[in-house]
Write an enzyme that holds these catalytic residues in place. Structure first.
Site, PDB file in Angstrom:
ATOM      1  N   THR A   1     -37.858  81.192  60.957  1.00 59.13           N
ATOM      2  CA  THR A   1     -37.109  80.087  60.811  1.00 59.13           C
ATOM      3  C   THR A   1     -35.632  80.207  61.442  1.00 59.13           C
ATOM      4  OG1 THR A   1     -35.722  78.618  59.373  1.00 59.13           O
ATOM      5  CG2 THR A   1     -36.044  80.951  58.433  1.00 59.13           C
TER       6      THR A   1
ATOM      7  N   HIS B   1     -39.833  70.308  52.659  1.00 62.33           N
ATOM      8  CA  HIS B   1     -39.428  69.151  53.248  1.00 62.33           C
ATOM      9  C   HIS B   1     -41.079  68.432  53.475  1.00 62.33           C
ATOM     10  CE1 HIS B   1     -36.413  71.323  55.930  1.00 62.33           C
ATOM     11  NE2 HIS B   1     -36.016  71.112  54.992  1.00 62.33           N
TER      12      HIS B   1
ATOM     13  N   GLN C   1     -40.596  75.413  54.734  1.00 64.23           N
ATOM     14  CA  GLN C   1     -39.910  74.223  55.463  1.00 64.23           C
ATOM     15  C   GLN C   1     -40.971  73.471  56.144  1.00 64.23           C
ATOM     16  OE1 GLN C   1     -35.499  75.169  57.246  1.00 64.23           O
ATOM     17  NE2 GLN C   1     -36.952  77.103  57.200  1.00 64.23           N
ATOM     18  N   ASN C   2     -42.307  74.378  56.329  1.00 62.44           N
ATOM     19  CA  ASN C   2     -43.256  73.507  57.225  1.00 62.44           C
ATOM     20  C   ASN C   2     -44.093  72.501  56.430  1.00 62.44           C
ATOM     21  OD1 ASN C   2     -42.450  75.459  58.897  1.00 62.44           O
ATOM     22  ND2 ASN C   2     -44.041  77.023  58.478  1.00 62.44           N
ATOM     23  N   VAL C   3     -44.373  71.611  57.003  1.00 61.79           N
ATOM     24  CA  VAL C   3     -45.186  70.352  56.533  1.00 61.79           C
ATOM     25  C   VAL C   3     -46.658  70.586  56.689  1.00 61.79           C
ATOM     26  CG1 VAL C   3     -43.101  68.944  56.553  1.00 61.79           C
ATOM     27  CG2 VAL C   3     -44.878  68.919  58.572  1.00 61.79           C
TER      28      VAL C   3
ATOM     29  N   ARG D   1     -49.088  65.195  64.861  1.00 58.04           N
ATOM     30  CA  ARG D   1     -48.714  66.264  64.353  1.00 58.04           C
ATOM     31  C   ARG D   1     -50.003  66.643  63.214  1.00 58.04           C
ATOM     32  NH1 ARG D   1     -42.653  66.393  62.591  1.00 58.04           N
ATOM     33  NH2 ARG D   1     -43.497  68.490  61.857  1.00 58.04           N
TER      34      ARG D   1
END
Ligand code: OAD
Length: 259
Positions: A201, A124, A106-108, A75
């Site tokens: 989302t 997150h 919320q995305n990494v 990822r």
């Protein structure tokens, strides 16, 4: 001013023009057009190929560190290969038109930052902030991966530079709490803002999905951008049913025309 398609209702433009504080709440859908898989989209979502519960938990990492670390390195490689799309760029441009704008994601991935957004809260965590699973020491890795891990490849996690324990991804796993400071910042921003956008989302995962509700309760205008209906549709003042990379540039064009 409920559901519209690609034309931006004047009430949304007006709300943005008079806004002092804006929150942009984003999920995986804002990175979809950069080629990064979402979670729940059928067929293309990550979860159609993996059982995320089997991977995104502390228990899974303890039991199979090589499988979990390999998945996140795959990822991370995806994120490094991806480029910010028109939605990320429009969100960064919008910040130039309002006095205060906070991105709560919320995305990494780091596509908001790479698009030029300066104030970004990662609820997150981040693929780019690995840390020791035991002593918590942040670890710095070269951005260019030694090799392109393919999906499902097992990779032994590196040893912590401080204590030698296995390094873990800097993301929030199921069963773990959100970073406290970041959550408090996001909550406060949602309760004080004039306009909150919920973009890309499914509005299903709490506590993050609470933010639009908090903004509504505090009297903010809530606008949703998503090609499909979500549980937020019935509460939002306006639902722009379209892809973020199409809608957001049109929105910024409309706002900048009126300034
Ligand atoms: P999901 O995969 O649950 O939802 C993605 C949303 O984006 C869906 O509602 C899609 O309809 C929408 N979407 C897809 N393409 C889009 C586009 N081009 N423009 C706009 N919207 C689009 O992802 P999230 O809602 O981000 O948490 O998932 C929330 C959390 O669930 C993730 O942060 C992750 C997962 O568990 C953790 O890992 C802790």
């Amino acid at each position: 001013m409920k559901n519209t398609h690609h034309d931006i209702p004047s009430a949304v433009v007006d709300a943005l023009q008079s806004a002092q504080r804006v929150v942009i709440f984003t999920g995986a859908g804002v990175s979809a057009e950069s080629g990064i898989a979402t979670f729940r989209d059928a067929l293309t979502g990550l979860w159609s190929r993996f059982d995320a519960q089997a991977l995104a938990t502390p228990e899974a990492f303890r039991a199979h560190p090589d499988v979990v670390w390999g998945w996140y390195e795959w990822r991370r490689a995806q994120a490094l290969r991806a480029a910010p799309n028109a939605a990320h760029l429009a969100i960064a441009a919008l910040a130039r038109h309002v006095p205060e704008l906070l991105v709560v994601t919320q995305n990494v991935d780091d596509l908001h930052e790479r698009a030029g957004s300066h104030d970004v809260a990662h609820l997150h965590g981040s693929l780019h902030a690995p840390r020791c699973s035991a002593c918590g020491t942040p670890q710095v890795f070269p951005d260019a991966l030694p090799q392109e891990p393919d999906e499902g490849r097992r990779i032994d996690p590196p040893a912590c530079t401080a204590c030698g324990a296995p390094v873990r991804p800097g993301v929030v796993w199921f069963g773990e709490s959100l970073p406290t400071e970041t959550w408090i910042t996001a909550l406060r921003a949602a309760e004080r803002c004039d306009v909150l956008f919920s973009i890309g989302t499914s509005a299903l995962v709490y506590p993050a999905a609470e933010l639009p509700q908090r903004a509504l309760a505090a009297g903010a205008t809530v606008v949703q951008v998503n090609p499909v209906v979500t549980p937020l549709d019935r509460y939002a003042h306006c639902n722009l049913h379209g892809a973020a990379a199409e809608v957001m540039p049109r929105l910024v064009a409309a706002v900048s025309e009126h300034l």
